[in-house]
Design a protein around this motif. Structure first.
Motif, PDB file in Angstrom:
ATOM      1  N   GLY A   1     -94.142  31.649  52.532  1.00 38.04           N
ATOM      2  CA  GLY A   1     -95.040  31.800  51.573  1.00 38.04           C
ATOM      3  C   GLY A   1     -94.767  32.185  49.984  1.00 38.04           C
ATOM      4  O   GLY A   1     -95.661  32.529  49.253  1.00 38.04           O
ATOM      5  N   GLU A   2     -93.397  32.317  49.769  1.00 34.38           N
ATOM      6  CA  GLU A   2     -92.935  32.651  48.574  1.00 34.38           C
ATOM      7  C   GLU A   2     -93.006  31.490  47.557  1.00 34.38           C
ATOM      8  O   GLU A   2     -92.814  30.195  47.874  1.00 34.38           O
ATOM      9  CB  GLU A   2     -91.548  33.147  48.609  1.00 34.38           C
ATOM     10  N   LEU A   3     -93.042  31.929  46.295  1.00 36.00           N
ATOM     11  CA  LEU A   3     -93.170  30.887  45.171  1.00 36.00           C
ATOM     12  C   LEU A   3     -91.572  30.349  44.850  1.00 36.00           C
ATOM     13  O   LEU A   3     -90.788  31.080  44.841  1.00 36.00           O
ATOM     14  CB  LEU A   3     -93.872  31.493  43.887  1.00 36.00           C
ATOM     15  N   TYR A   4     -91.649  28.947  45.118  1.00 34.46           N
ATOM     16  CA  TYR A   4     -90.356  28.327  44.761  1.00 34.46           C
ATOM     17  C   TYR A   4     -89.937  28.114  43.404  1.00 34.46           C
ATOM     18  O   TYR A   4     -89.068  28.180  42.991  1.00 34.46           O
ATOM     19  CB  TYR A   4     -90.366  27.124  45.661  1.00 34.46           C
ATOM     20  N   THR A   5     -90.904  27.251  42.877  1.00 30.43           N
ATOM     21  CA  THR A   5     -90.882  27.229  41.476  1.00 30.43           C
ATOM     22  C   THR A   5     -92.291  27.085  40.710  1.00 30.43           C
ATOM     23  O   THR A   5     -93.287  26.789  41.467  1.00 30.43           O
ATOM     24  CB  THR A   5     -89.912  25.908  41.194  1.00 30.43           C
ATOM     25  N   GLU A   6     -92.339  26.682  39.682  1.00 31.49           N
ATOM     26  CA  GLU A   6     -93.587  26.497  38.946  1.00 31.49           C
ATOM     27  C   GLU A   6     -93.240  25.466  37.648  1.00 31.49           C
ATOM     28  O   GLU A   6     -92.306  25.528  36.986  1.00 31.49           O
ATOM     29  CB  GLU A   6     -93.882  27.810  38.492  1.00 31.49           C
ATOM     30  N   ILE A   7     -94.457  24.771  37.370  1.00 34.98           N
ATOM     31  CA  ILE A   7     -94.512  23.815  36.178  1.00 34.98           C
ATOM     32  C   ILE A   7     -95.753  23.772  35.653  1.00 34.98           C
ATOM     33  O   ILE A   7     -96.747  24.137  36.183  1.00 34.98           O
ATOM     34  CB  ILE A   7     -94.004  22.230  36.755  1.00 34.98           C
TER      35      ILE A   7
END
Length: 907
Positions: free
Chosen positions: A127-133
């Motif tokens: 449930g962790e954030l891997y990356t963001e665009i």
């Protein structure tokens, strides 16, 4: 849920299948599962039979998109993204600041896109954030996304501006930008071939594009508006299916580069989702018309046929009525020109009543199916009697004078079209009714005509009135249970009663003001009239006068219904409120508000559920009657009571934990520094009544029965017979071996010497000394001795009521067997007489005490008859028992006399 109603609680919603969110299909070995969205929840169906398997938990907001990955279902509701397994929440992915509209499972990651252009990539397991665009919506507003097959860590984004971009999720960099086709990208899907994708555009364009070379291989044009969805066939046939916004499905042959076939009117509304099953010639589609359909391509020309489907009303239902005495089926009719039957037990039993070969005629005439269906239903009536013999339901339709018959058992339209011979062509049938015997149907018209028809033959059997029953439009018609009196009501408030057999007018009741309709309770002959001034008048047909006036709604009343015993009248209004009236008291006992106005009400024949339909809502909602399973205060509400909002039912019943949590939250009412409000004070009164417990005995002049089951005391006297009957048969005994030489006794006559056999029997006899008199007293005997000293035998009675029938019989038999001598034996029997005198005077557990007394006299009658002190105690018990029974007999006679007086013709 919110306890806004004292009488009703939200139970379940019926008739929901799908909405405007595309479905997703997941596979498990050879089984396929379809996930569809229903407002704030989702359903999981088995594709083989479209059986409902799981229902997701309700979320705080409506679900905007759904996708599947293995056995896990991902949903986005508002800015919250959650994962589910078998309908239970697994994990939540929090971080979005705007509503999420797109989801895509990507290997071990999940991609989510919100309306502000933020793309987040999550690790599914943690449930962790891997990356963001981050995209700028004014420059590149993401409307579709896809993972190209064999493209490692690559995701293709389509935009509202028509451009597309290919991104590497691992490096968080854009690899390539596609210039686009000057139209918004509405759908993306991977083709069976590598490096190839299908692109659907807002202007109806369909592109087969090579992503590696950025070359369009072929282009098609759909003439029905935007391309809503795409899917490739994977069983070897080069077919691409596209869905349109008008409900049509187009099938494109990729080898011949042309249109293969068209599935016209596949749905009544836009096709929002479609998916070919892997390696099978089967297509699953869903639409915002509240339906899921499975199509199979087994025709010689490559066309599809409908294999199975699940559907509900595509337009809001306006009529809902329970069918049959069990309360398991509900007949509904909606603005979608359909009549359906819903099951409150199993959703798979929901069906639409057939209207004949409408689809075939529509195909021949090249017209939409909806245009050939009957006009929307405005009135509905049915009876279970004669259901297996002929048609048993009637409907009247908007702008039509024809009344249609229906066969509910066959789930099809009937063979009769009922039209009165004197009804003008411009007349409209406004109301219908079916007699309790199922033989006759009645129809009222806007011209004032009322006609009677035979349900079996469809023949006209006369008319009420000569030539018309009223000068105004008839808004209500009904008949009593025994086919004696016909009731007709016109919009000017004129209520007339007619003889059904002779068709003669009996009497008229003129109501003050215009009316919209009525609801007749046949068993009690009470008639509730919907007045134009937002009030309700109740008429007693036997008394021929108005007996109650109910006024609480601020807008026009939409519908009314009685409870099965006619003690309650439930009314609904355009002000989105519902009222429950106590008919005998003439007072309001419940008032609650819902999110949208109720258009139809129907109480189940068993009184356990209330079914409602609402404006702009496709479902039928069930509300449970809380008085059947909990203590509810029916105290009248104050005149200034303000209705509270109650949450609508959901498609699944909430668990006990959720119910308890909501109940605790609803009970915690806010209070200001000046004190509680009027509503809070009323709630406190309700809580006091809810916790009130009935006393053990209401009055010392009455008798109180025990709460024990009948099996505990009914057969106490017959236990010996029951044991004898249930005793197993003895197995055959082996005969004793005779001696080879039989000894004889000396004498003139030959006699055998049997002394050895007698001695053998004496040896087999038991030599154990009976110590019955040495055993200690039982707890019941100790309680009897204590009661003879204190005069209180409650402890002895409690011990007896806790024993079973066999234990009670054994205890009574030990009263003279366990005593060491006769004096102690008589003391226990005398104590028993004192015990019976005590409990008879107390008048508690009356039927239980009579059973104990019968058993006692049966077992010890001989002993009592041979003892003078016990006989005197018996006479004393007889006098006490006779006095109590005489008091009861006096009360019985008094009540019987009152009932006979009230039933007399004089009253």
């Amino acid at each position: 849920m919110d306890s806004g109603s004292k009488v009703f609680a939200a139970f379940r919603a019926l008739g929901f299948v799908s909405n405007d969110v595309p479905i997703c299909v997941q596979s498990s070995q050879s089984n396929y599962f379809i996930t569809s969205v229903i407002g704030r929840s989702f359903h999981i169906y088995n594709a083989n039979k479209l059986n409902l398997l799981f229902v997701g938990t309700q979320q705080e907001e409506s679900i905007s998109c759904v996708c599947c990955h293995g056995a896990v279902v991902f949903t986005a509701a508002g800015k919250h993204v959650k994962s589910w397994r078998r309908g239970k929440e697994v994990r939540s992915y929090e971080g979005h600041t705007a509503s999420v509209r797109l989801l895509l499972p990507f290997a071990s990651h999940l991609i989510s896109v919100d309306i502000d252009g933020h793309v987040r990539v999550w690790d599914i397991a943690t449930g962790e954030l891997y990356t963001e665009i981050a995209f700028e919506p004014s420059l590149f507003d993401v409307t579709a996304l896809m993972h190209p097959s064999t493209y490692l860590n690559k995701v293709l984004f389509g935009s509202q501006q028509g451009e597309m971009q290919l991104w590497n999720i691992k490096t968080n960099k854009m690899i390539y930008s596609f210039r686009g086709w000057k139209s918004a990208v509405t759908a993306l899907t991977q083709a069976p071939a590598v490096d190839t994708a299908a692109i659907g555009l807002q202007d109806g364009g369909i592109l087969i594009h090579n992503l590696k070379m950025d070359v369009t291989l072929m282009r098609f044009q759909q003439d029905w508006g935007p391309v809503m969805c795409l899917s490739f066939r994977t069983d070897g046939e080069p077919i691409l299916a596209t869905g349109s916004s008008v409900g049509h499905i187009a099938l494109w042959n990729l080898e011949k580069k042309r249109l293969s076939s068209v599935m016209l009117d596949a749905h009544n509304d836009r096709v929002v989702g479609m998916h070919y099953l892997q390696g099978q010639p089967m297509l699953v589609t869903n639409s915002s018309d509240n339906s899921i359909k499975v199509w199979v391509f087994d025709q010689t020309d490559g066309a599809a046929r409908l294999l199975r489907f699940r559907s509900g009303h595509s337009a809001p239902p306006v009529c809902a009525q329970y069918h049959g005495p069990t309360g398991h089926m509900i007949l509904t009719a909606g603005m979608d020109r359909s009549v359906r039957i819903l099951s409150v037990i199993r959703d798979s039993m929901n069906r639409e009543l057939s209207q004949g070969s409408v689809e075939r005629h529509a195909k021949q005439a090249k017209l939409p199916v909806e245009e050939l269906k009957l006009h929307p239903v405005t009135g509905l009536a049915s009876e279970l009697c004669k259901e297996g013999d002929w048609d048993n339901a009637l409907t009247c339709h908007a702008t039509s004078r024809v009344v249609r018959t229906w066969n509910v058992q066959n789930k099809a339209i009937g063979k009769h079209k009922l039209v009165g011979p004197s009804v003008p062509r411009d007349a409209v049938a406004t109301c219908v009714s079916v007699t309790n015997c199922g033989n006759f149907g009645l129809a009222g018209y806007s011209t004032g005509h009322v006609h009677v028809f035979n349900m079996q033959s469809g023949l006209h059997r006369g008319s009420v009135g000569d030539p018309v029953a009223h000068d105004r439009s008839v808004c209500g018609v009904d008949i009593d249970n025994v086919n004696q009196r016909v009731l007709t009501l016109a919009t000017d408030g004129c209520l007339k009663v007619w003889s059904f057999r002779r068709r003669q007018h009996l009497h008229t009741i003129q109501l003050e003001g215009n009316v919209f309709g009525f609801n007749f309770h046949r068993e009690s002959c009470l008639l509730a009239v919907n007045m134009a001034d937002s009030s309700c008048h109740m008429v007693d047909i036997d008394m021929r006068r108005v007996v109650r006036h109910f006024r609480k709604h601020t807008k026009r009343i939409t519908n009314m219904c009685f409870s099965p015993d006619a003690r309650w009248l439930i009314t609904s209004s355009l002000d989105s409120t519902a009222c429950v009236w106590d008919v005998p008291a003439g007072r309001l006992i419940d008032h609650f508000q819902v999110k949208s106005p109720i258009t139809s009400l129907s109480m189940s024949p068993t009184g356990d559920f209330l079914a409602t339909t609402h404006t702009d809502d496709l479902g039928v909602y069930l509300w449970s009657n809380k008085t059947l399973y909990s203590q509810v205060s029916l105290r009248p509400l104050p005149a200034d009571y303000t209705p509270r909002h109650i949450d609508m039912p959901v498609t699944s019943v909430a668990d006990d934990e959720t119910e308890s949590r909501h109940s605790v939250a609803s009970d915690a009412t806010a209070m200001d520094t000046n004190g509680a409000s009027a509503d809070d004070a009323n709630d406190d009164d309700d809580d006091d009544v809810t916790t009130w417990k009935s006393p053990d005995q209401l009055s010392c002049d009455l008798v109180t029965l025990s709460t024990l089951p009948r099996s505990r005391w009914h057969n106490l006297v017959n236990l010996d017979t029951i044991r004898r009957r249930n005793k197993p048969k003895e197995p055959p005994k082996k005969p004793e071996a005779a001696p080879f030489f039989l000894p004889t006794v000396a004498g003139l006559e030959t006699k055998f010497d049997l002394s050895a056999v007698q001695n053998h029997e004496d040896k087999d006899a038991s030599r154990v000394i009976s110590l019955a008199g040495l055993q200690p007293s039982t707890p019941f005997q100790e309680a009897l001795k204590a009661g003879s000293t204190t005069g209180n035998y409650d402890a002895a009675l409690s011990l007896l009521t806790a024993m079973g029938p066999s234990a009670t019989d054994t205890e009574f038999r030990q009263l003279d067997l366990m005593a060491a001598d006769a004096d102690q034996d008589n003391q226990l029997l005398a104590a028993m007489f004192d015990f019976f005198v005590y409990v008879v005077k107390a008048r508690q557990s009356f039927e239980l005490v009579q059973a104990y007394l019968s058993l006692f006299l049966k077992l010890h009658g001989d002993t009592i008859a041979g003892s003078v002190p016990l006989s005197r105690a018996m006479e004393r018990l007889l006098r006490v028992h006779r006095g109590v029974w005489q008091d009861l007999q006096h009360i019985f006679h008094q009540n019987l006399s009152m009932i006979a007086y009230m039933k007399s013709a004089t009253v």
